[in-house]
Design an enzyme around this catalytic site. Sequence first.
Site, mmCIF file in Angstrom:
data_model
loop_
_atom_site.group_PDB
_atom_site.id
_atom_site.type_symbol
_atom_site.label_atom_id
_atom_site.label_comp_id
_atom_site.label_asym_id
_atom_site.label_seq_id
_atom_site.Cartn_x
_atom_site.Cartn_y
_atom_site.Cartn_z
ATOM 1 C CG HIS A 48 85.423 -76.774 87.330
ATOM 2 N ND1 HIS A 48 84.730 -77.093 88.473
ATOM 3 C CD2 HIS A 48 86.727 -76.732 87.690
ATOM 4 C CE1 HIS A 48 85.568 -77.217 89.489
ATOM 5 N NE2 HIS A 48 86.797 -77.008 89.036
ATOM 6 C CG HIS A 90 88.732 -82.242 92.679
ATOM 7 N ND1 HIS A 90 88.737 -82.147 94.059
ATOM 8 C CD2 HIS A 90 89.095 -81.017 92.227
ATOM 9 C CE1 HIS A 90 89.072 -80.921 94.407
ATOM 10 N NE2 HIS A 90 89.302 -80.215 93.316
HETATM 11 O O1 G3P Z 1 90.428 -74.673 87.155
HETATM 12 C C1 G3P Z 1 90.800 -74.439 88.465
HETATM 13 C C2 G3P Z 1 89.990 -75.203 89.433
HETATM 14 O O2 G3P Z 1 89.735 -76.477 88.950
HETATM 15 C C3 G3P Z 1 90.670 -75.267 90.732
HETATM 16 O O3 G3P Z 1 89.868 -75.769 91.743
HETATM 17 O O4 G3P Z 1 89.400 -77.448 93.434
HETATM 18 O O5 G3P Z 1 88.126 -77.483 91.329
HETATM 19 O O6 G3P Z 1 90.491 -78.204 91.360
HETATM 20 P P1 G3P Z 1 89.473 -77.294 91.961
HETATM 21 CA CA CA Z 2 90.751 -78.570 89.059
#
Ligand code: G3P
Ligand code: CA
Length: 295
Positions: A48, A90
């Site tokens: 992530h 992000h």
């Molecule tokens: O992979 C899904 C996840 O990244 C969604 O949440 O807020 O980290 O973009 P976020």
């Molecule tokens: Ca994401």
Amino acid sequence: MGCYRLVAARAATILLIVSVALLGFGCTSGRTTSQHEREPSETVIVAHRGGSLLAPENTLASFQNGIDEGADAIELDVHLSKDGQLIVMHDPSLYRTTGKEGYISDYTADEIKALDARSSYSGQLAWDEQRVPTLDEVMQLLSRQIRPVDVQIEIKVDQWGNRYEGIEQAVIAVLHRYGYIERAMIISFDFPTLLEVKELEPNLRLGALVSRAYLQSIGLKGPRVVAQSIADLDVEYVAINYAYLSPTLYSEFRSRGLGIGTWTVNNEKDIRRIAAMGVDFITSDRPDLLRQLLH
Ligand code: G3P
Ligand code: CA
């Protein structure tokens, strides 16, 4: 002779009933059920933002580190800069990760790339100054790897919640340039974005992101309604906040032929529980921990 006719007529009737039954079964979700449950050791490990507990998120350092820690795929987020470049970050705001006031859409890619992207990082390892990468730079990094690494690209919306004009086309063009259409999955909380991608490049895998906000937006309905609402999008995958993935919802997704991923699973107990369900991928800020626990 009369007897033969009777037998033939009965056989034809049975054949018709069986055919209709099979057709009806096949049509319940309007898609093939190619996705299957996985053993924990087969679960795809997704880093992530590159693995944001290990390195500054969404940077080349985090992506390389996530890969070195054993991720099968990296996840990243994209926005468009003022001059239409794909920026990997992000938030739509620059502030949390760079300390700079303002939004990505207010600055050119060169101005954004001059910023240090370490502001949000609070992990234990020390990292040198890190630039905000473009999607092109991340693809260059992926192309240099000695083993194939997949990518999940989350297409974000701007600070007003609106889609960036042309972002889908821009992402697809980069993936084509690097020969990565088959190794990529496009994910988004914004479902019109996914439909646009499908229209432009039907060969790309799509994943609908499901959060609490989505569940609330459809009126906190039961698992069957939730699963059907995602299946109706005709995407290949659902990627849901792991807190909401009950065994019943899991079964409802599977019975509609959906692949299943979850995010963001960072501790041992949850990783073991979610992996035991048979999901296709787990997205984590700790790809090292996933690798250690699952393989
Ligand atoms: O992979 C899904 C996840 O990244 C969604 O949440 O807020 O980290 O973009 P976020
Ligand atoms: Ca994401």
